[in-house]
Design a protein around this motif. Structure first.
Motif, PDB file in Angstrom:
ATOM      1  N   ASP A   6     -26.407   7.134  13.969  1.00 25.27           N
ATOM      2  CA  ASP A   6     -25.956   6.008  14.777  1.00 25.27           C
ATOM      3  C   ASP A   6     -24.495   5.714  14.402  1.00 25.27           C
ATOM      4  O   ASP A   6     -24.029   6.118  13.327  1.00 25.27           O
ATOM      5  CB  ASP A   6     -26.855   4.806  14.453  1.00 25.27           C
ATOM      6  CG  ASP A   6     -26.349   3.523  15.075  1.00 25.27           C
ATOM      7  OD1 ASP A   6     -26.035   3.537  16.279  1.00 25.27           O
ATOM      8  OD2 ASP A   6     -26.256   2.502  14.352  1.00 25.27           O
ATOM      9  N   ASP A   8     -22.329   2.224  15.448  1.00 26.77           N
ATOM     10  CA  ASP A   8     -22.094   0.818  15.077  1.00 26.77           C
ATOM     11  C   ASP A   8     -23.044   0.338  13.987  1.00 26.77           C
ATOM     12  O   ASP A   8     -24.266   0.414  14.135  1.00 26.77           O
ATOM     13  CB  ASP A   8     -22.263  -0.089  16.310  1.00 26.77           C
ATOM     14  CG  ASP A   8     -21.153   0.117  17.321  1.00 26.77           C
ATOM     15  OD1 ASP A   8     -20.069   0.577  16.935  1.00 26.77           O
ATOM     16  OD2 ASP A   8     -21.385  -0.189  18.510  1.00 26.77           O
ATOM     17  N   GLY A   9     -22.482  -0.144  12.904  1.00 25.12           N
ATOM     18  CA  GLY A   9     -23.287  -0.689  11.811  1.00 25.12           C
ATOM     19  C   GLY A   9     -23.849   0.385  10.892  1.00 25.12           C
ATOM     20  O   GLY A   9     -24.468   0.069   9.874  1.00 25.12           O
ATOM     21  N   THR A  10     -23.641   1.651  11.240  1.00 24.14           N
ATOM     22  CA  THR A  10     -24.165   2.758  10.424  1.00 24.14           C
ATOM     23  C   THR A  10     -22.997   3.587   9.901  1.00 24.14           C
ATOM     24  O   THR A  10     -22.619   3.454   8.737  1.00 24.14           O
ATOM     25  CB  THR A  10     -25.148   3.617  11.244  1.00 24.14           C
ATOM     26  OG1 THR A  10     -26.260   2.792  11.637  1.00 24.14           O
ATOM     27  CG2 THR A  10     -25.678   4.791  10.439  1.00 24.14           C
ATOM     28  N   ASP A 213     -29.180   1.694  11.661  1.00 24.29           N
ATOM     29  CA  ASP A 213     -29.311   0.332  11.123  1.00 24.29           C
ATOM     30  C   ASP A 213     -30.064  -0.623  12.047  1.00 24.29           C
ATOM     31  O   ASP A 213     -30.366  -1.745  11.654  1.00 24.29           O
ATOM     32  CB  ASP A 213     -27.922  -0.284  10.871  1.00 24.29           C
ATOM     33  CG  ASP A 213     -27.226  -0.649  12.175  1.00 24.29           C
ATOM     34  OD1 ASP A 213     -27.200   0.215  13.086  1.00 24.29           O
ATOM     35  OD2 ASP A 213     -26.741  -1.780  12.303  1.00 24.29           O
ATOM     36  N   ASP A 217     -32.623   2.324  16.758  1.00 21.72           N
ATOM     37  CA  ASP A 217     -32.698   3.568  15.982  1.00 21.72           C
ATOM     38  C   ASP A 217     -34.125   3.916  15.569  1.00 21.72           C
ATOM     39  O   ASP A 217     -34.378   5.010  15.052  1.00 21.72           O
ATOM     40  CB  ASP A 217     -31.832   3.464  14.717  1.00 21.72           C
ATOM     41  CG  ASP A 217     -30.368   3.267  15.065  1.00 21.72           C
ATOM     42  OD1 ASP A 217     -29.865   4.055  15.891  1.00 21.72           O
ATOM     43  OD2 ASP A 217     -29.745   2.332  14.534  1.00 21.72           O
TER      44      ASP A 217
HETATM   45 MG    MG Z   1     -26.221   0.377  14.974  1.00 22.27          MG
END
Ligand code: MG
Ligand code: 2M8
Ligand code: MG
Length: 265
Positions: A6, A8-10, A213, A217
């Protein structure tokens, strides 16, 4: 091995979208010839830019498993069902955007206003909501397969949207900031399809490592041989209905990504 990640955020920081904390781990995988397949909610336009910045040339999956792009430089013949677009073969798992936009319009008719659509929102508002740069925000508006909603309604209205989607062959994905409404795709199914193509190419079985995250996912993590949850500074860990033992990073975002990749290699 083959790595699915992933963004965004990962692999990208939740707030500033930087991947610098993970760059050495990315290079480690490249040196070992391990493909890194980005598997994101982002659009093709957004993902292509990030891929170039990371100096990656592997396949990538966009808009929550809606479509896969395979570089012709690696895949000399198109796998069955693909069409040619520029330097890629594209495989689509769902119908394109207009169908979902029309369906969403029908939902909006029967419910009081509870969202605004990212594709029609003023660029400035999108920038304020996301901290994307103007160029990135333009690329995020350029959606091919799903409408992205800034949700202002209640949780029960969101449940109604889920139900409406289910009844109409559509699907709702929950991202880090937004609600995605599109066809019945998921990151897990797209991961399996891409793994099969790489296995054909390389003539051997590959073990999948997946990092993510968010709740969108979960299907990818549930199907991976080695699922890794990357801790988010904002959102709860994805809820997985599997007995498998799942690692969770100590650190957030790309720092956690590096931490977990270094544990493997
Ligand atoms: Mg994400
Ligand atoms: C949206 O995707 C994220 C994924 O977690 C979200 O739903 O919060 C998409 O619009 C994507 O295209 C965009 O880059 C991102 C920006 O935060 O938001
Ligand atoms: Mg490579």
């Amino acid at each position: 091995y083959i790595v699915f990640s992933d963004l965004d955020g990962t692999l990208l920081d939740h707030y500033d979208y930087s991947f610098s904390a993970a760059i050495e781990a990315i290079r480690t995988l490249q040196q070992r010839n391990i493909p890194i397949v980005l598997n994101t909610s982002k659009t093709k336009a957004e993902t292509a830019v990030i891929l170039a910045q990371m100096q990656l040339d592997d396949a990538f999956i966009v808009e929550n498993g809606a479509a896969v792009f395979l570089p012709k430089s690696h895949f000399s013949t198109p796998p069955s069902g693909c069409y040619s677009t520029g330097e890629f073969w594209c495989y689509e798992f769902v119908k394109p955007m207009p169908q979902w936009r029309e369906l969403l319009r029908q939902f909006a008719l029967q419910t009081p206003t509870c969202f605004s659509s990212l594709s029609t929102m003023p660029l400035q508002q999108l920038i304020e909501l996301t901290s994307l740069t103007p160029e990135q925000a333009e690329a995020a508006k350029d959606r091919g397969y799903a409408e992205v909603l800034h949700w202002t309604g209640s949780d029960s209205q969101l449940s109604s949207l889920h139900k409406f989607a289910e009844e109409n062959g559509a699907k709702v994905h929950i991202g880090g900031r937004f609600v995605h409404f599109g066809g019945e795709s998921d990151k897990g199914r797209a991961m399996q399809w891409v793994t099969a193509r790489y296995q054909e190419l390389e003539g051997e079985l590959l073990q999948t490592i997946a990092l993510g995250d968010g709740q969108n996912d979960a299907p990818m993590l549930a199907l991976a041989d080695f699922p890794v949850v990357i801790r988010s500074p904002e959102n709860p860990a994805p809820n997985l209905s599997t007995e498998k033992s799942i690692r969770t990073s100590e650190l957030y975002g790309p720092h956690g990504w590096r931490e977990e990749i270094e544990r493997f290699f």
